[in-house]
Enzyme design. Structure first.
Site, mmCIF file in Angstrom:
data_model
loop_
_atom_site.group_PDB
_atom_site.id
_atom_site.type_symbol
_atom_site.label_atom_id
_atom_site.label_comp_id
_atom_site.label_asym_id
_atom_site.label_seq_id
_atom_site.Cartn_x
_atom_site.Cartn_y
_atom_site.Cartn_z
ATOM 1 N N GLY A 129 9.950 67.119 39.749
ATOM 2 C CA GLY A 129 11.356 67.122 40.142
ATOM 3 C C GLY A 129 11.691 65.849 40.896
ATOM 4 O O GLY A 129 12.707 65.208 40.665
ATOM 5 N N ALA A 130 10.804 65.501 41.806
ATOM 6 C CA ALA A 130 10.983 64.312 42.621
ATOM 7 C C ALA A 130 9.656 64.009 43.305
ATOM 8 O O ALA A 130 8.758 64.839 43.288
ATOM 9 C CB ALA A 130 12.073 64.533 43.671
ATOM 10 N N MET A 131 9.545 62.816 43.872
ATOM 11 C CA MET A 131 8.298 62.435 44.526
ATOM 12 C C MET A 131 8.605 61.662 45.789
ATOM 13 O O MET A 131 9.385 60.714 45.788
ATOM 14 C CB MET A 131 7.449 61.598 43.552
ATOM 15 N N GLU A 132 7.925 62.087 46.875
ATOM 16 C CA GLU A 132 8.285 61.617 48.220
ATOM 17 C C GLU A 132 7.694 60.264 48.600
ATOM 18 O O GLU A 132 7.482 60.024 49.795
ATOM 19 C CB GLU A 132 7.824 62.669 49.230
ATOM 20 N N ASN A 133 7.435 59.367 47.652
ATOM 21 C CA ASN A 133 6.902 58.042 47.998
ATOM 22 C C ASN A 133 7.573 57.528 49.263
ATOM 23 O O ASN A 133 8.796 57.570 49.375
ATOM 24 C CB ASN A 133 7.167 57.061 46.867
ATOM 25 N N HIS A 155 13.869 68.333 50.744
ATOM 26 C CA HIS A 155 12.421 68.508 50.562
ATOM 27 C C HIS A 155 11.698 67.158 50.679
ATOM 28 O O HIS A 155 10.724 67.024 51.417
ATOM 29 C CB HIS A 155 12.183 69.139 49.183
ATOM 30 N N GLU A 156 12.217 66.169 49.985
ATOM 31 C CA GLU A 156 11.540 64.866 49.979
ATOM 32 C C GLU A 156 11.666 64.171 51.324
ATOM 33 O O GLU A 156 10.714 63.529 51.780
ATOM 34 C CB GLU A 156 12.105 63.978 48.872
HETATM 35 ZN ZN ZN Z 1 6.805 68.341 47.990
#
Ligand code: ZN
Ligand code: NAG
Ligand code: NAG
Ligand code: NAG
Ligand code: NAG
EC number: 3.4.11.-
Length: 959
Positions: free
Chosen positions: A343-347, A379-380
């Protein structure tokens, strides 16, 4: 990361209607709609995982050589990297491959004497001999040899002599890799703009693909500082974790390029790195930190990034306060990518998203799309501290990282959109959802042993609903019984104490305990002892309250009472359970259930007092009562429902259905909990009921139960449909956020049960749109439901129209609604053609392939076609779609979830046998679970079909 897959939890909803006189005019269900409600949970993987079963490859490597081990030896520690990368956005003219080249220097310290350097490297070709130099006075020993170990993904360097403990060395490598479209490591994403193909170079490192971009010590505890430089075509923009500090034109290998140098990062883990080259557009706010949103130019100019830009600042400031910690970086970039597997990535400092998770259009996006964006951003951003600033030492503690972010995303989104009351929805999206999985004998504990999580596939398997949703549920319970001030205080000291460092999950418990000791009211047991029971053993209890005797007892809740729990527990499957409860709506002091059984006088009640426990479902458990109390609760629902909190109305339904499945109450009691819905307009109880009815549809939509069930559900929903007709006349949307969701439920269910006033409405809208494709008259919230209904009722013409609209949609969430609705077709040839499309990336993006197959399988007509398709193409799917994705478990669970006959069970077993040589990757366990589930379904149908049929027939008459 941000959640695995684009899978909706209610994919199974209401099959397509055929037969039973229902005619195809009856517009069906909306398989799709669930995605529309969009709770971001649709992103979460639904697979389960266990450490004791089913690895296809032995966990321990056959030899004891360090390069045969999956974990790095404790000999070297990186401190600095200087990385230069040059992604080529045009294919190599001779090979036709997209590639990138690069060089990297890593400065590491020797902490244990060794003559061996092991550094992760996967699918990279060295273009020069690596070199080693010493930073200290003793020269580095010369190389004896170097080679790639492909299985364990190392560059292996043997030295002639030993490295000296305490000395620093610098290893320099030059290499080349493929910029493939495999969604993992450094990869490429493609899209068309003004008829022209555009290529983006981007990354997804978590969990173990940084090693596909450059040689690195690719474990989360190997934190270092990174100096990143990117070379790229003139006119493109390069982004990375740090801020750009220098952008100059230069000539490299005779090619004129732009060079972008980035500020050194903070000390960080490799899995949080990101490198992106694109010609995207940007909008920004020059506050501190600087906030920027990047996306395709068209998307930015049409304002699709505005909502994200609006909410990011407030959410970021909310978390700064919540954590009592300033955002550690000077900028926060967020970018929407056309191809993205999760869904997404917290880089850290450069968060990557699927387009649907970041881009919003006022005209065309639904409220569900908006909610999804707000929660995923939250969330991220939550991870920027919890996960990035302080990082769990190894992947076995992934549940704490993801569970935590999945809990506080509700707090962050609530802060941005207080009117939504979104915090309540965690009960539907996470608690109820994961209950279904955690009640299986094949579930697994939150926590795994470090040595049981070694290989990349084992790490990938951890990104499951248990880690995300159970993690979130259990942390919510913890925060509730500690009280929020105590919880946040412990959290704040934890973050302060371990910033830029790594932890294990008990470090958090220790800090929470300190907070309890300092300020909190005493707990009946230490935090750690309470939490051990929730974290180290799988499953959860059902608490049974006998209001005649005052007895409160607990028992491990198993959905299939015949299943055998093989996994041992040190705690005997007993928990320390905090119980908040009310009697006739009046709050009482909470009780701790610390033993198997206790007796409490206050739990006795007389003939007209009802008791209700687990108020607002803050506790991670189900509740059962004596029959008399159940009857009193049923009566309260019918006569005074407002004395029961909305969340608990949903709970009563969900608990009753699941207790019935576990054969602890009669199925008719469960069905009775739905009767009062004819006077209910709140979303949460309706949604709980529809979720549970889904199972009935899955089991019975090919049987004679279907007709009477439809008749009953139709009668139940009619008042709701009329309620919204009065309220909105279907030209407006309801006011409240969850009312809008329930408005869609009303339309979807009314149409799928054949209510004429609904079906004609939907048909008219869709025909209007077909006549004038440039003006879509359908309200965004209703689109998923309407598209699905219209395509189900229509033929090739409707399908082809929707397909064209799908291909030309400029908003990803609009495309997604159409993509899912195309699976609602009722003509087998259309569905078969659509299945073929799923494996052609020019038609369906790889990121959407498995979700589309699952959509088709959720359609009662598509079910067997999808199953045949998956069986026939398994080898191809496995090889083409294996990398960079965690979706096999979802795929297998998705195509088999309607299975309820001996014949289907045999087919499933045959499938397992036929493909044992190819394997099932991250879907290995899902095969076993599908077999377990099918077996249970066969039994359930056998036991319940007659009584359910009779109940629906009677209820449809009397309601
Ligand atoms: Zn996460
Ligand atoms: C790396 O080398 C292998 C084997 O020679 C070759 O097949 C592959 O195409 C090379 N990769 C790149 C990106 O050049
Ligand atoms: C990284 O860059 C900084 C300046 O931005 C420099 O001081 C430092 O020496 C560099 N590190 C390495 C290992 O070259
Ligand atoms: C963003 O905020 C501005 C200013 O408050 C507002 O006018 C605009 O409608 C918002 N855009 C979205 C998509 O929420
Ligand atoms: C926040 O941190 C500051 C400085 O570290 C400290 O003085 C203050 O007490 C903290 N506030 C809270 C609410 O914990």
């Amino acid at each position: 990361m941000a959640k695995g897959f684009f899978i909706s939890k209610t994919l199974g909803i209401v099959g397509i209607v055929i037969g039973a006189g229902a005619v195809a005019t009856i517009i069906a269900l909306s398989v799709v709609y669930s995605q529309e409600k969009s709770q971001n949970n649709e992103l979460k993987p639904t697979s389960e995982w266990t450490t004791t079963k089913a690895p296809t490859v032995p966990t321990t490597a056959p030899s004891n050589e360090p390069w045969d081990q999956w974990r790095l030896p404790q000999t070297l520690e990186p401190e600095w990297y200087n990385v230069l990368l040059w992604p080529k956005l045009k294919p190599d003219p001779t090979t036709g491959l997209y590639t990138f080249s690069g060089s990297s220097s890593v400065v590491f310290k020797c902490v244990q004497e060794t003559d061996l350097i092991l550094i992760h490297s996967n699918k990279l070709n060295m273009t020069k001999h690596p070199t080693l130099t010493a930073h200290g006075s003793t020269p580095a020993p010369p190389f004896k040899s170097y080679r790639m170990e492909t299985k364990t993904q190392y560059l292996v360097i043997h030295l002639e002599g030993k490295l000296t403990v305490g000395e620093k060395y610098e290893l320099h490598t030059e290499f080349m890799g493929e910029l493939a479209d495999d969604l993992g490591g450094f990869y490429r994403s493609e899209y068309f703009e003004n008829g022209q193909k555009k290529v983006v170079a981007t990354t997804q490192m978590q969990p173990t693909d940084a090693r596909k971009a450059f040689p690195c010590f690719d474990e989360p505890a190997m934190k270092a500082v990174f100096n990143i430089t990117l070379l790229h075509e003139h006119g493109t923009t390069a982004l990375s974790n740090g801020k750009e500090i220098e952008i100059v034109d230069t000539v490299v290998d005779g090619v004129s390029v732009t060079k972008t140098v980035f500020e050194s990062t903070e000390k960080m883990s490799t899995y949080l790195l990101a490198f992106i080259v694109s010609d995207f557009g940007v909008i920004e706010r020059n506050e501190v930190p600087q906030i920027r949103i990047f996306a395709r130019k068209d998307a930015i100019t049409s304002g699709q990034g505005d909502y994200a830009l609006n909410v990011t600042g407030p959410i970021l400031r909310f978390f700064e306060k919540y954590y009592n910690s300033t955002y550690p970086l000077p900028k926060s970039d967020q970018i929407a990518l056309p191809d993205f597997s999760a869904g997404a990535m917290e880089n850290w400092g450069l968060i990557t998203y699927r387009e649907t998770a970041l881009l919003y259009d006022e005209e065309s996006s639904s409220n569900g799309n908006k909610e999804r964006i707000a929660t995923i951003i939250a969330h991220e951003l939550a991870h920027q501290w919890f996960g990035n600033l302080v990082t769990l030492r190894w992947w076995n503690d992934l549940w704490l990282n993801e569970g935590f972010a999945s809990y506080v995303e509700y707090l962050g989104a609530d802060n941005a959109e207080p009117a939504w009351k979104i915090k309540d929805l965690i009960v539907l999206n996470d608690v109820h959802r994961v209950f279904a999985i955690d009640a299986l004998a094949s579930s697994h504990p939150l926590s795994s042993k470090e040595e049981e999580v070694q290989r990349p596939e084992q790490i990938s398997e951890l990104f499951d609903a248990i880690s995300y949703s159970k993690g979130a549920s259990v942390l919510r319970m913890l925060s509730d019984f500690l009280t929020e001030p105590v919880f946040t205080q412990g959290l704040q000291t934890y973050l302060k104490h371990f910033e830029f460092d790594n932890t294990v999950y008990t470090d958090l418990w220790d800090n929470l305990q300190m907070a309890v000791d300092n300020t909190g009211t005493p707990l009946p047991k230490p935090v750690r002892e309470i939490m051990d029971r929730w974290v180290l053993q799988m499953g959860f209890p059902v608490v049974t309250i006998n209001t005649k005797t005052g007895e409160i007892s607990q028992k491990h809740f198993l959905l299939d009472p015949e299943s055998v729990v093989e996994r041992p527990s040190d705690f005997n499957y007993e928990w320390y359970v905090p119980i908040k409860w009310v009697k006739n709506g009046m709050t009482n002091n909470p009780i701790w259930l610390l033993e198997k059984t206790i007796i409490r006088e206050e739990m006795k009640s007389n003939a007209n007092e009802w008791i209700l426990a687990n108020i607002d479902v803050v506790g991670y458990y189900r509740v059962n009562y004596d029959q008399d109390n159940w009857n009193r609760l049923l009566n309260a629902l019918k006569t005074s429902k407002n004395s029961i909190p909305i969340i608990n109305r949903a709970q009563i339904i969900d608990d009753a259905f699941n207790l019935a499945k576990a054969r602890m109450v009669n199925i008719t009691l469960a069905l009775q909990t739905t009767e009062y819905l004819s006077s209910e307009t709140e979303y949460m109880p309706w949604e709980a009921a529809l979720d549970n009815m889904d199972y009935f549809y899955l089991m019975f939509d090919r049987t004679e139960v279907y007709g009477p069930m439809q008749a009953y559900v139709g009668k139940l929903v009619k008042p709701l449909f009329e309620h919204f007709t009065t309220l909105t006349n279907w030209t407006d949307v309801a006011e409240g956020h969850t009312d809008q969701y329930n408005q869609v439920n009303a339309l979807r269910v009314a149409c799928s049960t054949g209510l004429e006033s609904c079906t004609s409405l939907v048909k008219t809208w869709f025909q209007q749109w077909m006549k004038n494709p440039s003006v879509n008259p359908i309200k965004p919230n209703l689109r998923s439901a309407v598209y699905c209904s219209a395509i189900a009722a229509g033929g090739a013409q409707e399908w082809d129209f929707a397909w064209n609209m799908f291909k030309s949609a400029s908003l990803a969430s609009e495309a997604d609604k159409l993509r899912a609705a195309l699976a609602c077709a009722t003509k087998p040839w259309l569905l078969n053609r659509y299945l073929e499309y799923t494996l052609d990336p020019d038609k369906i993006r790889k990121q959407d392939a498995t979700a589309t197959i699952i959509n088709i399988a959720s359609n009662v007509i598509g079910q067997s076609l999808a199953w045949d398709f998956v069986r026939a193409n398994w080898a191809y799917i496995f090889n083409q779609y294996g990398g960079g994705s965690f979706s096999f478990a979802n795929l297998i669970n998705g195509v088999t979830k309607r299975f309820s006959t001996e014949y289907e069970l045999q087919q499933l077993k045959q499938f397992r046998e036929d493909n044992s040589n190819i394997g099932f990757g991250s879907g290995t366990l899902a095969i076993e679970q599908s077999i377990e589930r099918t077996t249970a379904n066969i039994e359930w149908v056998k036991q319940n079909k007659e009584v359910v049929l009779k109940w629906f027939m009677d209820a449809a008459k009397t309601l």
